[in-house]
Write an enzyme that holds these catalytic residues in place. Structure first.
Site: not given
Length: 210
Positions: A3-5
């Site tokens: 996951f990117d944030m």
């Protein structure tokens, strides 16, 4: 699962925008919308170069601006972060299923640790921050590093991203990419699946991505 944030799990791009606008005022200028959008998902050095160019101050020292911006974003993050639609539910479902999970962000560790108070550090097996890799997104190194730390071949990983630079990083790394745009539109093409939000995305949907 990678996951990117910012802009993917939490709606923090707006907070970065506030901090950058404040910094522009402090510098005696005004940040254009086009410059701000060009910064989405980029590393701090790239963002600051765009910032100086937009303000017409190419010789402005970067160090003090980076320090001030980081402090301002830390303040905004500490006030609380809002989850993106469907993100919390998907993260919890992936975690409950026992799937290895990494957070891969261009944001530096200091700010990521603040964000993890909202995201829950226990939800991630690995966290890779922008100041912990030699090359940041759009280079593939961040996602390859995360997959290596998880012990999972990158080709078997699904990356969820919201920005052009993040998508480019994930594609170059060799991952399957689910793009969920926040501030910047992302076209769908081979290897990239685009949805308006993570609402309704479940384990079955992820398993069917190729």
């Amino acid at each position: 699962m990678l996951f990117d944030m910012d802009g993917t799990l939490v709606d923090s791009e707006k907070l970065w925008g506030i901090a950058l606008e404040d910094l522009a005022v402090r510098a005696g200028g005004k940040l254009s919308e086009s410059a701000r959008l060009a910064m989405v998902g980029t590393s701090m050095p790239v963002s600051m170069a765009l910032f100086r160019e937009d303000l017409g101050q190419p010789d402005r020292p970067a160090g003090p601006d980076v320090a001030w911006l980081t402090d301002r974003v830390a303040e905004l993050f500490a006030d609380g972060l809002v989850w993106r639609p469907g993100a919390r539910e998907l993260l919890h479902a992936v975690r409950a299923a026992g799937i290895p999970v990494a957070l891969v962000t261009s944001t530096e560790r200091r700010l990521a640790d603040i964000a993890l108070k909202t995201l829950g550090a226990e939800n991630f097996d690995v966290v890779v921050c922008g100041d912990e890799v030699r090359a940041q997104k759009p280079d593939p190194e961040p996602y390859r590093t995360a997959a290596g730390l998880l012990g999972v071949p990158i080709e078997r990983c699904v990356v969820i991203e919201d920005s052009p630079s993040g998508v480019a990083s994930a594609v170059a790394a060799g991952a399957v990419v689910l793009a969920v745009p926040s501030d910047v539109a992302l076209p769908s093409h081979d290897g990239i699946h685009v949805r308006e939000s993570l609402t309704g995305v479940d384990l079955g949907f992820l398993a069917a991505l190729r």
